[in-house]
Enzyme design. Structure first.
Site, mmCIF file in Angstrom:
data_model
loop_
_atom_site.group_PDB
_atom_site.id
_atom_site.type_symbol
_atom_site.label_atom_id
_atom_site.label_comp_id
_atom_site.label_asym_id
_atom_site.label_seq_id
_atom_site.Cartn_x
_atom_site.Cartn_y
_atom_site.Cartn_z
ATOM 1 N N SER A 133 55.216 31.956 49.163
ATOM 2 C CA SER A 133 53.979 32.033 48.397
ATOM 3 C C SER A 133 54.160 33.107 47.327
ATOM 4 O O SER A 133 54.426 34.262 47.658
ATOM 5 C CB SER A 133 52.845 32.410 49.366
ATOM 6 O OG SER A 133 51.668 32.708 48.664
ATOM 7 N N LYS A 159 54.857 27.902 46.646
ATOM 8 C CA LYS A 159 53.399 27.885 46.466
ATOM 9 C C LYS A 159 53.042 28.933 45.420
ATOM 10 O O LYS A 159 53.521 30.061 45.472
ATOM 11 C CB LYS A 159 52.751 28.202 47.820
ATOM 12 C CG LYS A 159 51.353 28.758 47.812
ATOM 13 C CD LYS A 159 50.799 28.718 49.237
ATOM 14 C CE LYS A 159 49.977 29.936 49.561
ATOM 15 N NZ LYS A 159 49.496 29.929 50.958
ATOM 16 N N LYS A 161 50.049 31.076 43.552
ATOM 17 C CA LYS A 161 48.657 31.495 43.610
ATOM 18 C C LYS A 161 48.028 31.209 42.248
ATOM 19 O O LYS A 161 48.651 31.477 41.198
ATOM 20 C CB LYS A 161 48.578 32.987 43.909
ATOM 21 C CG LYS A 161 49.009 33.330 45.324
ATOM 22 C CD LYS A 161 47.957 32.867 46.334
ATOM 23 C CE LYS A 161 48.302 33.348 47.731
ATOM 24 N NZ LYS A 161 47.317 32.915 48.726
ATOM 25 N N ASP A 186 47.512 27.635 45.541
ATOM 26 C CA ASP A 186 46.509 28.198 46.451
ATOM 27 C C ASP A 186 45.514 29.009 45.630
ATOM 28 O O ASP A 186 45.877 29.988 44.977
ATOM 29 C CB ASP A 186 47.203 29.092 47.493
ATOM 30 C CG ASP A 186 46.244 29.618 48.563
ATOM 31 O OD1 ASP A 186 45.035 29.310 48.484
ATOM 32 O OD2 ASP A 186 46.707 30.324 49.473
ATOM 33 N N ASN A 188 42.623 30.394 46.953
ATOM 34 C CA ASN A 188 41.859 31.358 47.752
ATOM 35 C C ASN A 188 40.377 31.348 47.389
ATOM 36 O O ASN A 188 39.766 32.392 47.113
ATOM 37 C CB ASN A 188 42.441 32.770 47.641
ATOM 38 C CG ASN A 188 43.736 32.926 48.411
ATOM 39 O OD1 ASN A 188 44.800 33.043 47.817
ATOM 40 N ND2 ASN A 188 43.675 32.892 49.725
ATOM 41 N N GLU A 211 45.542 24.197 47.845
ATOM 42 C CA GLU A 211 45.023 24.918 49.009
ATOM 43 C C GLU A 211 43.729 25.657 48.659
ATOM 44 O O GLU A 211 43.670 26.388 47.664
ATOM 45 C CB GLU A 211 46.105 25.906 49.468
ATOM 46 C CG GLU A 211 45.784 26.681 50.729
ATOM 47 C CD GLU A 211 46.979 27.537 51.179
ATOM 48 O OE1 GLU A 211 48.137 27.241 50.797
ATOM 49 O OE2 GLU A 211 46.753 28.515 51.911
ATOM 50 N N ASP A 236 42.432 26.303 54.191
ATOM 51 C CA ASP A 236 42.905 27.531 54.833
ATOM 52 C C ASP A 236 41.660 28.291 55.318
ATOM 53 O O ASP A 236 41.237 28.116 56.472
ATOM 54 C CB ASP A 236 43.744 28.333 53.803
ATOM 55 C CG ASP A 236 44.170 29.710 54.265
ATOM 56 O OD1 ASP A 236 43.737 30.146 55.348
ATOM 57 O OD2 ASP A 236 44.936 30.390 53.540
ATOM 58 N N LYS A 260 46.541 29.544 60.712
ATOM 59 C CA LYS A 260 46.929 30.942 60.918
ATOM 60 C C LYS A 260 46.293 31.375 62.229
ATOM 61 O O LYS A 260 45.052 31.305 62.343
ATOM 62 C CB LYS A 260 46.385 31.831 59.792
ATOM 63 C CG LYS A 260 46.978 31.564 58.415
ATOM 64 C CD LYS A 260 46.277 32.398 57.350
ATOM 65 C CE LYS A 260 46.839 32.104 55.968
ATOM 66 N NZ LYS A 260 45.982 32.621 54.888
ATOM 67 N N GLY A 288 50.545 32.370 56.400
ATOM 68 C CA GLY A 288 51.021 33.745 56.600
ATOM 69 C C GLY A 288 50.014 34.734 56.073
ATOM 70 O O GLY A 288 49.195 34.416 55.203
#
Ligand code: SMG
Ligand code: MG
Length: 367
Positions: A133, A159, A161, A186, A188, A211, A236, A260, A288
């Site tokens: 990532s 991956k 961000k 991802d 977030n 993600e 996630d 996770k 992770g």
């Protein structure tokens, strides 16, 4: 989990706070991390046997509502005292703190029985596929260099961000440079449902999944988005329990799940999610939290289960630290990493590393 019914009951638990500098700052849509600030849980039995767990909480409550200071207090004042007396803590929430204690108690138990965590959980492979990532970079040349480095090292999935304003162009540039790699993004939770049209642009780039585009509690928002998008959504932050995972699958909010253990309250809940996703034909992968070797070892054991069918954020120690707490985890040139096969998590913090990185230690004993 309480200490009741375990072959090896702890008579003391030590909470050890460690701080390990990262080799490179890690920037996401919610902030920049420059060090791993973690709590290790060390469960000790009278005969010298010990079990280790790592709390996934980060220094600030930005990935989720948990953070290191809060996790330390809830462990010290509620979870550990209850475990030492074999009672139910009655604590709501605090998944990451609970998961760390569960991991330490389970490690203690499995070490006493000489069983590896992977075997205990039902693992079926001795190596797992690794992804990496990569944080947000202002300079795209630096990002491209990072991608090159990990692709050359054999990593099987990259991956990126992303955040609003740093998304489509970033993916376009990386995809142009690496037309055939397995690539994901991802967010977030950085986008709003109203941004669906913008997110749909990502369909151009052949991503394996996007993600967590929307907020943690946006189950139906993700379902709406997934209906209008070809790229699979991977959840996630949203997946906080097996119940939520079952609901997400039922409303088709995702086609892939990141598991996770910390986020879902422990390894047992993680296995439940693995099993229900497998029954529904949804592949999972192991996420992770920039863990030290202690947390990484448990993640690798989990990733050896059959429905972990996609490369995880299980990168080598050198991707995070100059020096890890345990013997370093190494990704082979084929992009896989060995699952520890010794008793319990199969590794322990090295005494010299603990001395170097521990910043606070608290011992809690049975009365
Ligand atoms: O452990 O390699 C790792 C980091 C993987 O990107 C990663 N984790 O949302 O999946 C995620 C993030 C959470 C932590 S970001 C500081
Ligand atoms: Mg994520």
């Amino acid at each position: 989990m309480t200490a009741e019914g375990l072959a090896a009951s702890p008579n003391a638990v030590e909470l050890i706070r460690v701080r390990l500098p990262f080799v490179r700052p890690f920037r996401t849509s919610f902030g920049t991390e420059t060090e791993k600030d973690a709590i290790l849980v060390r469960a000790m039995a009278g005969d010298g046997l010990e079990g280790w767990g790592e709390c996934a909480a980060m220094a600030a409550p930005r990935y989720s509502g948990e953070w290191t200071d809060g996790a330390l207090l809830v462990l010290r004042d509620f979870l550990v005292p209850a475990a030492l007396t074999g009672s139910d803590s009655g604590v709501r929430g605090h998944a990451m703190a609970k998961a760390a204690l569960e991991a330490a108690l389970l490690d203690l138990e499995l070490r006493s029985r000489g069983v590896s965590l992977a075997a205990h959980l039902g693992g079926v492979r001795d190596r797992v596929e690794c992804g990496v990532s990569l944080g947000i970079e202002d300079d795209l040349d630096i990002l491209l260099e990072q991608v090159r480095r990990f692709v050359d090292a054999g990593y099987r999935r990259i991956k990126l961000k992303i955040e609003p304003e740093r998304d489509i162009e970033v993916v376009r540039v990386v995809r142009a440079g690496f037309p055939s790699i397995s690539l994901t993004v991802d967010a977030n939770a950085a986008y709003r449902v109203e941004g669906a049209d913008h997110l749909r642009t990502l369909d151009e780039f052949g991503l394996d999944y996007v993600e967590q585009p929307l907020g943690e509690d946006e189950l139906l928002g993700h379902a709406d988005l997934q209906r209008g998008m070809n790229t699979p959504i991977c959840l996630d932050e949203t997946i906080t329990s097996a119940t939520v995972a079952a609901d997400a699958i039922r409303v088709e909010a995702c086609r892939v799940i990141n598991i996770k253990p910390g986020r879902v309250g422990g390894l047992r809940e993680a296995v439940r999610i693995h099993d229900l996703a497998e029954a529904a034909g949804i592949p999972v992968w192991c996420g992770g939290m920039l863990e030290t070797g202690v947390g990484r070892a448990a993640n690798l054991a989990l990733a050896s289960l059959p429905n972990f069918r996609l490369p995880g954020d299980t990168s080598g120690s050198d991707r995070y630290f100059h020096r890890d707490l345990t013997e370093p985890f190494v990704v082979d040139p084929d992009g896989t990493m060995a699952v520890p096969d010794g008793p319990g998590i199969g590794v322990h913090p090295l005494p010299e590393a603990l001395k170097e990185f521990a910043v606070q230690r608290e011992m809690i004993r049975t009365a």
